[in-house]
Design an enzyme around this catalytic site. Structure first.
Site, PDB file in Angstrom:
ATOM      1  N   GLU A 127      19.469   8.249  25.150  1.00  0.00           N
ATOM      2  CA  GLU A 127      18.838   7.040  24.587  1.00  0.00           C
ATOM      3  C   GLU A 127      19.699   6.262  23.610  1.00  0.00           C
ATOM      4  O   GLU A 127      19.223   5.837  22.552  1.00  0.00           O
ATOM      5  CB  GLU A 127      17.504   7.421  23.917  1.00  0.00           C
ATOM      6  CG  GLU A 127      16.514   8.047  24.883  1.00  0.00           C
ATOM      7  CD  GLU A 127      15.141   8.305  24.261  1.00  0.00           C
ATOM      8  OE1 GLU A 127      14.977   8.117  23.041  1.00  0.00           O
ATOM      9  OE2 GLU A 127      14.240   8.722  25.016  1.00  0.00           O
ATOM     10  N   ASN A 169      21.570   9.954  29.594  1.00  0.00           N
ATOM     11  CA  ASN A 169      20.143   9.923  29.932  1.00  0.00           C
ATOM     12  C   ASN A 169      19.431   8.839  29.128  1.00  0.00           C
ATOM     13  O   ASN A 169      19.678   8.685  27.919  1.00  0.00           O
ATOM     14  CB  ASN A 169      19.540  11.296  29.582  1.00  0.00           C
ATOM     15  CG  ASN A 169      18.140  11.518  30.090  1.00  0.00           C
ATOM     16  OD1 ASN A 169      17.872  11.357  31.277  1.00  0.00           O
ATOM     17  ND2 ASN A 169      17.232  11.908  29.195  1.00  0.00           N
ATOM     18  N   HIS A 205       9.616   7.465  32.701  1.00  0.00           N
ATOM     19  CA  HIS A 205       8.266   7.500  32.122  1.00  0.00           C
ATOM     20  C   HIS A 205       7.594   6.205  32.572  1.00  0.00           C
ATOM     21  O   HIS A 205       7.884   5.130  32.037  1.00  0.00           O
ATOM     22  CB  HIS A 205       8.341   7.593  30.597  1.00  0.00           C
ATOM     23  CG  HIS A 205       8.973   8.852  30.113  1.00  0.00           C
ATOM     24  ND1 HIS A 205       8.397  10.089  30.329  1.00  0.00           N
ATOM     25  CD2 HIS A 205      10.125   9.089  29.446  1.00  0.00           C
ATOM     26  CE1 HIS A 205       9.166  11.032  29.795  1.00  0.00           C
ATOM     27  NE2 HIS A 205      10.224  10.451  29.260  1.00  0.00           N
ATOM     28  N   GLU A 232      12.722  12.947  33.558  1.00  0.00           N
ATOM     29  CA  GLU A 232      11.534  13.145  32.704  1.00  0.00           C
ATOM     30  C   GLU A 232      10.314  12.480  33.328  1.00  0.00           C
ATOM     31  O   GLU A 232       9.491  11.872  32.638  1.00  0.00           O
ATOM     32  CB  GLU A 232      11.777  12.585  31.291  1.00  0.00           C
ATOM     33  CG  GLU A 232      13.010  13.168  30.620  1.00  0.00           C
ATOM     34  CD  GLU A 232      13.202  12.712  29.174  1.00  0.00           C
ATOM     35  OE1 GLU A 232      12.246  12.166  28.579  1.00  0.00           O
ATOM     36  OE2 GLU A 232      14.309  12.915  28.648  1.00  0.00           O
ATOM     37  N   ASP A 234       7.008  11.123  34.597  1.00  0.00           N
ATOM     38  CA  ASP A 234       5.549  11.184  34.459  1.00  0.00           C
ATOM     39  C   ASP A 234       5.029   9.780  34.727  1.00  0.00           C
ATOM     40  O   ASP A 234       5.732   8.798  34.473  1.00  0.00           O
ATOM     41  CB  ASP A 234       5.068  11.754  33.109  1.00  0.00           C
ATOM     42  CG  ASP A 234       5.702  11.137  31.879  1.00  0.00           C
ATOM     43  OD1 ASP A 234       6.272  10.028  31.961  1.00  0.00           O
ATOM     44  OD2 ASP A 234       5.626  11.762  30.807  1.00  0.00           O
TER      45      ASP A 234
HETATM   46  C1  XIL Z   1       9.370  14.497  23.630  1.00  0.00           C
HETATM   47  C2  XIL Z   1       8.606  15.795  23.765  1.00  0.00           C
HETATM   48  O1  XIL Z   1       7.933  15.801  25.004  1.00  0.00           O
HETATM   49  C3  XIL Z   1       7.631  15.944  22.622  1.00  0.00           C
HETATM   50  O2  XIL Z   1       7.050  17.254  22.627  1.00  0.00           O
HETATM   51  C4  XIL Z   1       8.329  15.713  21.274  1.00  0.00           C
HETATM   52  O3  XIL Z   1       7.360  15.724  20.248  1.00  0.00           O
HETATM   53  C5  XIL Z   1       9.070  14.405  21.270  1.00  0.00           C
HETATM   54  O4  XIL Z   1       9.984  14.380  22.365  1.00  0.00           O
HETATM   55  N1  XIL Z   1      12.457  11.060  25.784  1.00  0.00           N
HETATM   56  C6  XIL Z   1      13.134  12.254  25.709  1.00  0.00           C
HETATM   57  C7  XIL Z   1      12.404  13.516  25.422  1.00  0.00           C
HETATM   58  O5  XIL Z   1      14.340  12.295  25.976  1.00  0.00           O
HETATM   59  O6  XIL Z   1      13.152  14.433  24.686  1.00  0.00           O
HETATM   60  C8  XIL Z   1      11.098  13.240  24.713  1.00  0.00           C
HETATM   61  O7  XIL Z   1      10.386  14.469  24.613  1.00  0.00           O
HETATM   62  C9  XIL Z   1      10.296  12.188  25.452  1.00  0.00           C
HETATM   63  C10 XIL Z   1      11.056  10.889  25.505  1.00  0.00           C
END
Ligand code: XIL
Length: 297
Positions: A127, A169, A205, A232, A234
């Site tokens: 990020e 990422n 996401h 990641e 969802d």
């Molecule tokens: C999130 C986790 O799912 C949570 O449990 C934590 O509180 C915060 O981080 N992008 C990412 C992940 O790269 O590491 C994040 O994970 C979600 C967004």
């Protein structure tokens, strides 16, 4: 195949889940994990705050719970994340300049060295690009150490672990937009100058589904000579089941899309509280999104 992992493996891909060490005593959770998935990502346990709670003093206990459990069951381990502007330990949050740069590189070196041979791919940097139309870097304490911090991190990771695939990422990079083009230009520059980068992770996401140019975006990165991974996944919203199938089809259409990771197992495990964005309901039952995903694999 009759499971996500076995079906993905039929085309040489993996299907993973982010998991939490604190849930490994839940047998419904581990039952699904070990039945369906052939890769895992530590949801929080390999982040900077978890692994280096005080400077140059490392704690791998929770990361190891996840990694060693997975490896004992033949599941791959995806490393997440060596450097990120969030979830930094307090001591690093207060640092700047050369001291922070040296601490960050030391972190990369030590953690990547420790997990060498166990982690198949690392999110070396997470990020680092800004949202919106600038296409530039996000402001952060790491960015303020100099624009070359990302390449320095990738070089340190390669030196520490020559066997792991090294990934950049990010989120909101799923379609072709200013942010993803900023990342694309960085990856192209790294490839042209020999900065070691092997893969790009697309967090994905999403709501309802991927953007219409998702596959084209993944393909333009693959055409730079890097693997792409959905890291990641969802999906909230009423078109969730179709959305998951669209993501799977896009990945399968790209030879260099090597695997998909969903960010949790049951809806009740999700960081997106109340959005029910995952493949299993709170009781561990398969949702329509599970079936559409399996059918698309
Ligand atoms: C999130 C986790 O799912 C949570 O449990 C934590 O509180 C915060 O981080 N992008 C990412 C992940 O790269 O590491 C994040 O994970 C979600 C967004």
């Amino acid at each position: 195949g009759t499971t996500l992992g076995a079906s993905a493996a039929e085309s040489g891909r993996y299907f993973g889940a982010a998991i939490a060490a604190g849930r490994l005593s839940d047998s419904v959770y581990t039952g699904i994990l070990d039945r369906e998935f052939n890769s895992v990502t530590a949801e929080n346990e390999m982040k900077w705050d978890a692994t280096e709670p005080s400077q140059n003093s490392f704690n791998y206990s929770r990361g190891d719970q996840i990694a060693n459990r997975a490896l004992a069951r033949g599941q791959k381990v995806r490393g997440h994340a060596l450097l990120w502007h969030q979830q930094q330990p307090g001591w690093a949050q207060g640092m700047s300049g050369t001291a922070l740069r040296n601490a960050a590189i030391n972190h990369v070196t030590k953690v990547a060295t420790y997990y060498r041979g166990k982690v198949f791919a690392w999110d070396v940097v997470n990020e680092a690009f800004a949202d919106g139309g600038s296409g530039g870097r996000r402001d952060s304490n790491l960015q303020r150490t100099g624009n070359d911090w990302i390449e320095a991190a990738f070089r340190a990771a390669r030196a520490a672990d020559p066997t792991a695939k090294l990934c950049y990422n990010d989120y909101n990079t799923d379609g072709i937009n200013a942010k993803s083009t900023g990342v694309y230009n960085m990856v192209r520059d790294f490839r042209s100058r020999g900065v070691p980068i092997d893969c790009v992770g697309f967090q994905s996401h999403l709501t309802n589904g991927p953007p219409s140019d998702y596959q084209a975006n993944l393909q333009r990165f693959a055409d730079l000579g890097v693997d792409v991974q959905i890291t990641e996944l969802d999906i909230a919203g009423s078109s969730q089941a179709n959305g998951f199938a669209s993501v799977v089809r896009a990945c399968k259409a790209i030879a260099r899309c090597t695997g998909i990771t969903v960010w949790g197992i049951r809806d009740s495990d999700s960081w997106r509280t109340g959005e029910n964005p995952l493949l299993f309901d709170n009781s561990g039952n398969k949702k329509a999104a599970y079936t559409s995903t399996l059918n698309a694999l």
